[in-house]
Design a protein around this motif. Structure first.
Motif, PDB file in Angstrom:
ATOM      1  N   ALA A 121      -0.526  -0.442  -6.412  1.00 19.46           N
ATOM      2  CA  ALA A 121      -0.877  -0.082  -4.756  1.00 19.46           C
ATOM      3  C   ALA A 121      -1.748   1.074  -4.931  1.00 19.46           C
ATOM      4  O   ALA A 121      -1.845   1.613  -3.820  1.00 19.46           O
ATOM      5  N   GLY A 122      -2.543   1.357  -5.850  1.00 19.91           N
ATOM      6  CA  GLY A 122      -3.445   2.425  -5.785  1.00 19.91           C
ATOM      7  C   GLY A 122      -4.594   1.946  -4.726  1.00 19.91           C
ATOM      8  O   GLY A 122      -4.897   0.801  -4.604  1.00 19.91           O
ATOM      9  N   VAL A 137      -2.125  -9.110  -1.474  1.00 18.58           N
ATOM     10  CA  VAL A 137      -2.780  -9.143  -0.290  1.00 18.58           C
ATOM     11  C   VAL A 137      -2.269  -7.736   0.791  1.00 18.58           C
ATOM     12  O   VAL A 137      -0.975  -7.922   0.903  1.00 18.58           O
ATOM     13  N   THR A 138      -2.849  -6.996   1.188  1.00 26.01           N
ATOM     14  CA  THR A 138      -2.870  -6.149   2.326  1.00 26.01           C
ATOM     15  C   THR A 138      -2.393  -6.745   3.382  1.00 26.01           C
ATOM     16  O   THR A 138      -2.746  -7.875   3.905  1.00 26.01           O
ATOM     17  N   ARG A 139      -1.797  -5.765   4.586  1.00 25.45           N
ATOM     18  CA  ARG A 139      -1.565  -6.320   5.881  1.00 25.45           C
ATOM     19  C   ARG A 139      -2.716  -6.872   6.364  1.00 25.45           C
ATOM     20  O   ARG A 139      -2.812  -7.659   7.212  1.00 25.45           O
ATOM     21  N   ARG A 140      -3.928  -5.889   6.119  1.00 23.14           N
ATOM     22  CA  ARG A 140      -5.351  -6.244   7.038  1.00 23.14           C
ATOM     23  C   ARG A 140      -5.640  -7.722   6.355  1.00 23.14           C
ATOM     24  O   ARG A 140      -6.374  -8.287   7.320  1.00 23.14           O
ATOM     25  N   GLU A 141      -5.570  -8.082   5.352  1.00 27.76           N
ATOM     26  CA  GLU A 141      -5.948  -9.370   4.809  1.00 27.76           C
ATOM     27  C   GLU A 141      -5.214 -10.527   4.989  1.00 27.76           C
ATOM     28  O   GLU A 141      -5.709 -11.486   4.492  1.00 27.76           O
ATOM     29  N   PHE A 142      -3.970 -10.282   5.144  1.00 32.17           N
ATOM     30  CA  PHE A 142      -2.956 -11.430   5.473  1.00 32.17           C
ATOM     31  C   PHE A 142      -3.188 -12.505   6.335  1.00 32.17           C
ATOM     32  O   PHE A 142      -3.632 -12.178   7.313  1.00 32.17           O
ATOM     33  N   GLU A 174       0.796  -1.153  -0.019  1.00 28.71           N
ATOM     34  CA  GLU A 174       0.097  -0.001   0.132  1.00 28.71           C
ATOM     35  C   GLU A 174       0.959   1.201  -0.086  1.00 28.71           C
ATOM     36  O   GLU A 174       0.412   2.030   0.711  1.00 28.71           O
ATOM     37  N   TYR A 175       2.050   1.274  -0.692  1.00 26.86           N
ATOM     38  CA  TYR A 175       2.936   2.301  -0.930  1.00 26.86           C
ATOM     39  C   TYR A 175       3.411   2.310  -2.288  1.00 26.86           C
ATOM     40  O   TYR A 175       3.946   1.188  -2.828  1.00 26.86           O
ATOM     41  N   ALA A 176       3.202   3.318  -3.266  1.00 20.87           N
ATOM     42  CA  ALA A 176       4.045   3.540  -4.320  1.00 20.87           C
ATOM     43  C   ALA A 176       4.162   5.021  -4.856  1.00 20.87           C
ATOM     44  O   ALA A 176       3.434   5.795  -4.389  1.00 20.87           O
ATOM     45  N   GLU A 177       4.892   4.959  -5.817  1.00 24.26           N
ATOM     46  CA  GLU A 177       5.336   6.368  -6.456  1.00 24.26           C
ATOM     47  C   GLU A 177       5.077   6.591  -7.725  1.00 24.26           C
ATOM     48  O   GLU A 177       5.727   7.080  -8.575  1.00 24.26           O
ATOM     49  N   VAL A 178       4.066   5.692  -8.221  1.00 25.87           N
ATOM     50  CA  VAL A 178       3.944   5.743  -9.468  1.00 25.87           C
ATOM     51  C   VAL A 178       2.757   6.964  -9.814  1.00 25.87           C
ATOM     52  O   VAL A 178       1.552   6.723  -9.216  1.00 25.87           O
ATOM     53  N   THR A 199       5.542  -2.847  -7.057  1.00 24.23           N
ATOM     54  CA  THR A 199       4.830  -1.257  -6.917  1.00 24.23           C
ATOM     55  C   THR A 199       5.459  -0.441  -7.593  1.00 24.23           C
ATOM     56  O   THR A 199       5.180   0.750  -7.666  1.00 24.23           O
ATOM     57  N   LEU A 200       6.498  -0.932  -8.543  1.00 23.05           N
ATOM     58  CA  LEU A 200       7.153   0.194  -9.228  1.00 23.05           C
ATOM     59  C   LEU A 200       6.941   0.318 -10.676  1.00 23.05           C
ATOM     60  O   LEU A 200       6.550  -0.897 -11.181  1.00 23.05           O
ATOM     61  N   CYS A 201       7.197   1.342 -11.342  1.00 28.12           N
ATOM     62  CA  CYS A 201       6.907   1.435 -12.767  1.00 28.12           C
ATOM     63  C   CYS A 201       8.116   2.499 -13.343  1.00 28.12           C
ATOM     64  O   CYS A 201       7.940   3.541 -12.900  1.00 28.12           O
ATOM     65  N   GLU A 202       9.132   1.814 -13.729  1.00 25.21           N
ATOM     66  CA  GLU A 202      10.374   2.567 -14.524  1.00 25.21           C
ATOM     67  C   GLU A 202      10.750   3.521 -13.515  1.00 25.21           C
ATOM     68  O   GLU A 202      11.048   4.805 -13.665  1.00 25.21           O
ATOM     69  N   LYS A 203      11.170   3.186 -12.101  1.00 18.42           N
ATOM     70  CA  LYS A 203      11.457   4.029 -11.093  1.00 18.42           C
ATOM     71  C   LYS A 203      13.114   3.838 -10.652  1.00 18.42           C
ATOM     72  O   LYS A 203      13.700   2.671 -11.028  1.00 18.42           O
ATOM     73  N   ASP A 204      13.751   4.816  -9.951  1.00 15.07           N
ATOM     74  CA  ASP A 204      14.972   4.539  -9.646  1.00 15.07           C
ATOM     75  C   ASP A 204      15.074   3.819  -8.245  1.00 15.07           C
ATOM     76  O   ASP A 204      14.109   3.580  -7.683  1.00 15.07           O
ATOM     77  N   SER A 205      16.345   3.664  -7.989  1.00 20.03           N
ATOM     78  CA  SER A 205      16.608   2.778  -6.591  1.00 20.03           C
ATOM     79  C   SER A 205      16.154   3.341  -5.217  1.00 20.03           C
ATOM     80  O   SER A 205      15.955   2.712  -4.316  1.00 20.03           O
ATOM     81  N   ASP A 206      16.119   4.775  -5.543  1.00 18.99           N
ATOM     82  CA  ASP A 206      15.734   5.249  -3.976  1.00 18.99           C
ATOM     83  C   ASP A 206      14.344   5.108  -3.851  1.00 18.99           C
ATOM     84  O   ASP A 206      13.626   4.871  -2.743  1.00 18.99           O
TER      85      ASP A 206
END
Length: 397
Positions: free
Chosen positions: A153-154, A161-166, A141-145, A181-188
């Motif tokens: 992760a929208g 599976v989210t933590r709530r449903e795990f 539940e975290y993304a920078e896309v 959760t990445l899409c053409e992103k850098d390593s940061d």
């Protein structure tokens, strides 16, 4: 790396997707270096790059597996790529799962309900001597896309599976985790994502053997922070004592080739428009879906022109609206400026068209599908695939 100015575009039959072998090898050298220095296993994601005529070259650089999202991709991985076959799909069908299980070395489930449904078949395969690694995809539940279409992760995402449903009580037989959760992103971005993953799923990480970081690691893009990627992966491996898998797609095909097209006609309606022998919607769908503006060799952005003013040149060049050959009104790339007037038969070359673009093409309108070719290190051009009526006909019945 082959300079574009040295390529005889007119000698390449149009239309064609053209892979530059020298550029592919440049990417593979870097990917191989990251694999060696980070200790991660890097496999190729077919959803981004599945040009199987290039698979022998990938194997030269230690790429020993692929990730598939369907039965067809799993078959391609086994029959053409070789090595380990990793499979993840949002859902498996009863009809196809036995065949997928037969092919897969790593099998990731999108939900615990799917895992419970197919667990008996997996256990039977293991009992018969098969080694089948099973993972659960999680959603941190975290993304920078920035683009919702590509954000796994929208809000209300169906992916992972989210933590709530795990369900820790259903982890028996599961030996890995997967997130993407990445899409053409850098390593940061990866580093920040892992901080959230560890905070939300630390108790799970402590009991698994491997973690698949998914794709979106655009390590071959200029400016990508490679040392950070290596440092982050190493630290995660040491911290949790797990095997790490990366499955980039775009990174393999990034800046490795072109879509070569030809001008079929020039029409005028206030502005000049070029009709090309390709289709934007059928052969470059991300231009409309993402959307994004592809680069055309030898062309630039248009000047600010009055919408009602008739012009075919001036303001620093010759502007044209670039369109495809289907009957879809919106089959248009946009407006570009060339340094000279273009005529029927002239080549128009779109840059960076090998990753994702090739795998998403269609036969819409029955227009000619571009060839697939390779520009080899010695400058020779090899046409490895041409499409005709039979491929179009076979798509429907």
């Amino acid at each position: 790396m082959t300079p574009t100015e040295s390529v005889d575009w007119a000698a390449i039959p149009s239309p064609a997707f053209v892979l530059d072998e020298s550029r592919l090898r440049r990417n593979l050298e870097l990917i191989s270096y990251v694999q060696q220095e980070s200790g991660a296993q890097i496999i190729v994601a077919f959803k981004g790059f599945s040009m199987w005529s290039a698979f022998p070259t990938l194997r030269e650089y230690g790429i020993t597996g692929a990730t598939a999202s369907s039965l067809n991709e799993a078959r391609l991985a086994r029959e053409e790529m070789g090595g380990e076959v990793h499979v993840y799909a949002p859902a498996y069908s009863d009809a196809e799962f036995p065949a997928i299980l037969e092919l897969a070395d790593h099998l990731v489930f999108n939900s615990f309900s799917q895992w419970a449904r197919f667990k008996p078949q997996v256990e039977a395969a293991r009992a018969a001597g098969r080694t089948v690694h099973v993972g659960i995809r999680v959603n941190p539940e975290y993304a920078e896309v920035e683009t919702d279409l590509y954000n796994p992760a929208g809000p209300f995402s169906r992916l992972g599976v989210t933590r709530r449903e795990f369900r820790m009580d259903l982890m028996d037989g599961v030996d890995g985790l997967h997130f993407h959760t990445l899409c053409e992103k850098d390593s940061d971005t990866l580093e920040r994502t892992l901080e959230v993953l560890e905070r939300n799923f630390g108790d799970v990480l402590s009991r698994v053997k491997w973690v698949n970081f998914g794709g979106g690691h655009l390590m071959t893009r200029e400016g990508y922070d490679i040392p950070r990627l290596i440092r982050v992966v190493r630290a995660f491996r040491e911290r949790w004592g797990v095997h790490v898998i990366l499955e980039p797609g775009s990174a393999f095909g990034w800046q490795t080739g072109w879509l070569v097209s030809s001008v079929l006609d020039v029409v005028h309606n206030v502005k000049d428009a070029l009709l090309l022998d390709i289709s934007v919607s059928a052969h470059m769908p991300d231009v409309l879906e993402m959307p994004y503006r592809p680069r055309i060799l030898g062309a630039g952005d248009p000047p600010e022109l009055d919408h009602h003013r008739e012009t075919t040149e001036g303001a620093g060049g010759h502007p044209y609206i670039i369109g495809g050959t289907t009957c879809l009104a919106g089959d248009v790339v946009g407006e570009y400026v060339f340094d000279r007037p273009l005529e029927v038969g002239d080549r128009v070359v779109f840059d960076d068209m090998i990753h994702y673009t090739m795998v998403k093409t269609t036969f819409f309108n029955g227009v000619k599908h571009p060839d697939i070719g390779i520009l080899h290190l010695d400058g020779s051009y090899e046409r490895v695939k041409t499409f005709g009526y039979e491929e179009f006909r076979a798509k429907l019945s």
